[in-house]
Enzyme design. Structure first.
Site, PDB file in Angstrom:
ATOM      1  N   ARG A  22      14.561  30.276  -5.288  1.00 54.46           N
ATOM      2  CA  ARG A  22      14.963  31.751  -4.942  1.00 54.46           C
ATOM      3  C   ARG A  22      14.880  32.596  -5.953  1.00 54.46           C
ATOM      4  NH1 ARG A  22      20.560  30.718  -2.469  1.00 54.46           N
ATOM      5  NH2 ARG A  22      20.457  29.287  -4.051  1.00 54.46           N
ATOM      6  N   ASN A  40      17.694  29.978   1.362  1.00 50.22           N
ATOM      7  CA  ASN A  40      17.491  28.764   1.847  1.00 50.22           C
ATOM      8  C   ASN A  40      17.751  28.597   3.316  1.00 50.22           C
ATOM      9  OD1 ASN A  40      17.054  27.723  -0.640  1.00 50.22           O
ATOM     10  ND2 ASN A  40      19.167  27.208  -1.189  1.00 50.22           N
TER      11      ASN A  40
END
Length: 93
Positions: A22, A40
């Site tokens: 990320r 996520n």
């Protein structure tokens, strides 16, 4: 010639959680001038909303095929969506 704004939803599968995916995605998007989000998902994948000039979003999608060196991408599913006017790039989950 103007570069049309597009919006792409992407789901990245593989070893993409717990490897900084990320944060690398956010940095790459900011470098390319792409707005959106990355998060996520409960199934172990990572979900992205990407919006910006077509050339930049397409470059971001190409980058997602491999991701950062710490990740192992085994699948990438993308689909175009309506432009919604996103600005900035955030990690949302």
């Amino acid at each position: 010639m103007s570069d049309q704004t597009i919006h792409v939803h992407a789901v990245v599968k593989g070893i993409v959680q717990g490897v900084g995916f990320r944060y690398f995605t956010q940095a790459k998007a900011q470098q390319l001038g792409v707005s959106g989000t990355v998060a996520n998902r409960y199934d172990g994948s990572v979900e992205c909303e990407l919006e910006g000039p077509a050339h930049a979003v397409n470059a971001m999608v190409e980058w997602l095929h491999d991701g950062p060196s710490s990740a192992t991408v085994t699948g990438l599913h993308t689909n175009e969506r309506d432009v919604v006017g996103l600005s900035g790039f955030e990690i949302t989950g």
